[in-house]
Design an enzyme around this catalytic site. Structure first.
Site, short mmCIF file in Angstrom:
data_model
loop_
_atom_site.label_atom_id
_atom_site.label_comp_id
_atom_site.label_asym_id
_atom_site.label_seq_id
_atom_site.Cartn_x
_atom_site.Cartn_y
_atom_site.Cartn_z
N LYS A 243 0.83 -1.21 0.00
CA LYS A 243 0.00 0.00 0.00
C LYS A 243 0.87 1.26 0.00
CE LYS A 243 -4.10 -2.20 1.82
NZ LYS A 243 -4.75 -2.66 3.05
N LYS B 278 -3.94 -11.23 -8.85
CA LYS B 278 -5.24 -11.79 -8.45
C LYS B 278 -6.39 -10.89 -8.89
CE LYS B 278 -5.19 -9.44 -4.04
NZ LYS B 278 -5.86 -9.30 -2.80
N LYS C 260 -10.84 -5.70 -6.40
CA LYS C 260 -11.93 -4.72 -6.54
C LYS C 260 -11.48 -3.51 -7.36
CE LYS C 260 -14.14 -5.49 -2.07
NZ LYS C 260 -13.12 -5.21 -1.05
P1 AMP Z 1 -11.07 -7.44 0.42
O1 AMP Z 1 -11.63 -7.37 -0.98
O2 AMP Z 1 -9.59 -7.18 0.43
O3 AMP Z 1 -11.84 -6.67 1.41
O4 AMP Z 1 -11.17 -8.97 0.82
C1 AMP Z 1 -12.36 -9.60 1.24
C2 AMP Z 1 -12.13 -11.09 1.28
O5 AMP Z 1 -11.99 -11.61 -0.04
C3 AMP Z 1 -10.85 -11.49 2.04
O6 AMP Z 1 -11.13 -12.68 2.75
C4 AMP Z 1 -9.86 -11.75 0.94
O7 AMP Z 1 -8.87 -12.67 1.34
C5 AMP Z 1 -10.76 -12.35 -0.15
N1 AMP Z 1 -10.19 -12.13 -1.50
C6 AMP Z 1 -10.02 -10.93 -2.12
N2 AMP Z 1 -9.49 -11.11 -3.36
C7 AMP Z 1 -9.33 -12.46 -3.51
C8 AMP Z 1 -8.85 -13.30 -4.58
N3 AMP Z 1 -8.46 -12.80 -5.75
N4 AMP Z 1 -8.84 -14.64 -4.38
C9 AMP Z 1 -9.26 -15.18 -3.20
N5 AMP Z 1 -9.73 -14.45 -2.16
C10 AMP Z 1 -9.77 -13.11 -2.31
#
Ligand code: AMP
Length: 343
Positions: free
Chosen positions: A124, A206, A209
């Protein structure tokens, strides 16, 4: 097994699960397979707390114009994927003030050096060198507070969260060691027995968002855009010899197929790859069709739920009430253990 202090009426004897998603954009297949799919399965057998992590989102998204609509969307997307607000506590992080109190105490147990070494912090800082705030540095401490507040043992998350979970265990251990046993040590969880990382369609990193948007499949994508994204996925002219090792971008397509297509469809293309008869155009057409079948019903349910703001509000209110109750029980133990009880 350590023994834990129990509060006078802990109520449920089920094991406790906690996880959260930041309202920083539209949810995608990574969020679904890394996190939400597990939430939906776990709601049957565990005491579950799932939250929209709005405080976490402020560390990187100070502009809050879109915050309310994103919070509503994350809630609606969770429910559309099968989460039942009557079975779990589905809440918004900022509405459970006990989290912030625990965060403060845990901050005294977290060291600057270890926080600076966290991979997500370094990433970040690289992405936004002009906004390296203390909240960003202590992000893993707030996350530990979210989890420990409910004394959760299982945390369904994607692979990117492994290091944060290790830190949460360290903070729990340090607290227990300094003040007496209050917290279990939480572990990351995925039903497939290993943590998942859903790759982007271009094979670079990966699904996310905010990055790689044309290579990420969102739960809100319409049929046409899903088809377009899948058909654009990088391939080559096919394997030159039997039983070759798959290049990473091909491995990704197989992984996505495994997630959304029928077992026999996946096996068919595995066999075709191994005997060198595979036609990637056909494979992508099949994958696009299966992806549309997977995403379209979720997208439609999300839109229905979003139209009912009153319902979303009542879900949030009920969820926050359950979470505050659970949080307050833990905080009583925490304050007592620290010695903050003067009467
Ligand atoms: P976040 O979008 O960072 O708030 O993540 C929300 C949840 O989604 C967390 O448990 C992350 O580990 C999971 N997550 C986000 N992106 C991925 C991805 N590309 N593959 C697997 N899990 C993901």
């Amino acid at each position: 097994m350590p023994t834990f202090l129990s509060s006078p009426d802990m109520g449920s004897s089920k094991e406790i699960v906690m996880s959260g998603i930041r309202p920083t954009g539209f949810l995608h297949l990574g969020n679904y397979f890394g996190a939400i799919r597990n939430y939906v399965k776990m709601q049957e057998d565990y005491e579950c707390y799932f939250m929209v992590a709005d405080l976490h989102s402020l560390t990187t998204h100070p502009d809050t114009k879109e915050l309310k609509s994103h919070v509503h969307r994350v809630l609606a997307e969770n429910i559309a994927c099968g989460l039942d607000p009557d079975k779990v506590s589905l809440y918004c992080q900022s509405q459970v003030h006990q989290t912030c109190e625990l965060y403060l105490y845990l901050n005294m147990l977290a060291y600057k050096g270890e926080l600076e070494k966290t991979a997500t912090f370094k990433e970040k800082v690289r992405l936004s060198p002009d906004n390296v705030n203390a909240g960003l540095l202590t992000y893993p401490v707030l996350q530990a507070a979210d989890i420990l507040l409910h004394r959760a043992t299982y945390v369904p998350v994607g692979k990117d969260q492994e290091q944060h979970l290790e830190m949460a265990r360290n903070f729990a251990k340090r607290f227990n060691h300094r003040y007496g046993e209050v917290f279990p040590e939480p572990v990351a969880f995925n039903f497939s027995n290993e943590l998942i990382k859903v790759p982007s369609l271009d094979g670079s990193g990966k699904m996310s968002k905010s990055e790689n948007q044309m290579s990420t499949l969102y739960l809100s994508d319409d049929d046409e855009i899903i088809q377009k994204k899948v058909m654009k996925a990088w391939t080559d002219s096919g394997p030159a010899s039997r039983d070759s090792v798959k290049p990473p971008y091909i491995e990704n397509l197989f992984l996505l197929m495994k997630l959304v297509s029928a077992g026999e469809v996946h096996n068919h293309y595995e066999k075709a790859f191994n005997d060198c008869t595979i036609r990637y155009g056909d494979m992508k057409k099949q994958l696009a069709a299966d992806m549309v079948n997977f995403i379209a019903p979720i997208r439609e349910r999300v839109n229905e739920i979003l139209n009912n703001e009153k319902y979303l509000q009542s879900v949030m209110e009920t969820g926050a009430e359950k979470a505050r109750k659970s949080g307050e029980k833990t905080m009583k133990l925490v304050r007592k253990a620290i010695g903050l009880n003067y009467y």
